[in-house]
Structure formats: C-alpha cells, structure tokens
Enzyme design. Structure first.
Site, short mmCIF file in Angstrom:
data_model
loop_
_atom_site.label_atom_id
_atom_site.label_comp_id
_atom_site.label_asym_id
_atom_site.label_seq_id
_atom_site.Cartn_x
_atom_site.Cartn_y
_atom_site.Cartn_z
N HIS A 64 -8.54 1.91 -5.80
CA HIS A 64 -7.73 1.04 -4.95
C HIS A 64 -6.26 1.37 -5.15
CE1 HIS A 64 -11.09 -1.45 -3.87
NE2 HIS A 64 -11.46 -1.38 -5.13
N TYR A 80 0.80 -1.23 0.00
CA TYR A 80 0.00 0.00 0.00
C TYR A 80 0.83 1.28 0.00
CZ TYR A 80 -3.68 -3.36 1.03
OH TYR A 80 -4.54 -4.41 0.96
#
Ligand code: DQA
Length: 152
Positions: free
Chosen positions: A98, A22
C-alpha cells in the site's frame, strides 16, 4: 525471475487522486521505476477496477512460471474474499503493498482480508512500498549467505 504486479481499484488515477495521501507519481511512473530498479526482473503489470478481473488474472498464473506477485488491491483490500481465495490458490509468494499507511487512516482501512494469506505486507512508504515488495520477492529467491558470501 518473473513478477506480476497488480494494481486494484482507482489506482489508474494515481497522480491526480488525493496526491496528499497517494503522492504525485502516476501508475505508469511507478511501473517504469520498478523496471529501472530491477533490470533483471521480467515484469507484467495489470490494473483493474473490477474485482473479478483481478481474480481472473490471479487464476491465470496458477500453473505459470511467475516467481511472485506484488499486489495493491486498493479498496478491495478491506473486503474481497474472492481475491483472498485467489491468492490462496497460488503457491508462489504474494506480497500486499500500500502507498499509504492504512493503519493510520480511517477504521475501515485498518483491516486487510488479503494480507493474512500473503507472504507479507508493506504499507506506508509511497511508491517505495512497491520497490520493497519486489525486493522482498527477489531476496526470497536468493540463497541466504553470510557476509563472506558463503551459503548458510
Ligand atoms: C491503498 C489504500 C486503500 O485503503 C485505498 O482504498 C486505495 C489505496 C493504498 O495504496 O494506500 O485505493 O491501497
């Protein structure tokens, strides 16, 4: 132009949570980057780890002057019919984003129950997914023009 940015479950931990997937940016840094990139957009940011709170937030803008929503639902992406229904109740464009490319990950992440009811979906560009998500809403609002500046 007013855009609501919603971050779902566990995204409060960005920067500390699986940075190899991430990235290193915190949620606050992502929000600040959006503010800097889009000085003409009025943003509201909302993060929650609770599905119902995200539903309530989406419900709260049904009759508002928001022009669009950028949402990263986190893991709710893969199973929340309640968030899906809340998106369906909105008449403004909703873009699902995302950080990671969910299609290159575990089987259960490769399916979104929310994306089919969104205007579009952007995945895999790290924090740039948010920038591209906002950009798409901004561009959707602009009249289409050819390269001489005339409207199509
Ligand atoms: C995520 C992908 C989801 O599968 C995961 O549960 C997240 C983050 C992303 O931004 O890549 O929390 O939405």
């Amino acid at each position: 132009m007013k855009i609501l940015v919603i971050h779902g479950a566990n995204l409060n931990l960005l920067g500390k949570r699986e940075p190899e997937i991430y990235g290193n940016m915190t949620l606050e840094q992502i929000n600040q980057t959006l503010i800097k990139e889009f000085p003409n957009v009025e943003f509201e940011f909302f993060q929650s780890n609770h599905e119902g709170e995200i539903v309530d937030k989406l419900n709260s803008i049904v009759d508002s002057d928001f022009n669009g929503v950028v949402i990263n639902p986190g893991a709710f992406t893969h199973y929340s019919y309640a968030i899906r229904d809340a998106v369906l109740a909105l008449k403004i464009p909703v873009v699902e984003v995302h950080l990671s490319n969910i299609y290159a990950r575990e089987e259960f992440r490769r399916h979104s129950v929310i994306a089919p009811v969104c205007k579009g979906h952007i995945a895999g560009f790290g924090h740039l997914s948010y920038i591209l998500g906002v950009e798409s809403i901004v561009k959707l609002k602009e009249p289409e023009r050819d390269d001489k500046g005339s409207d199509f």
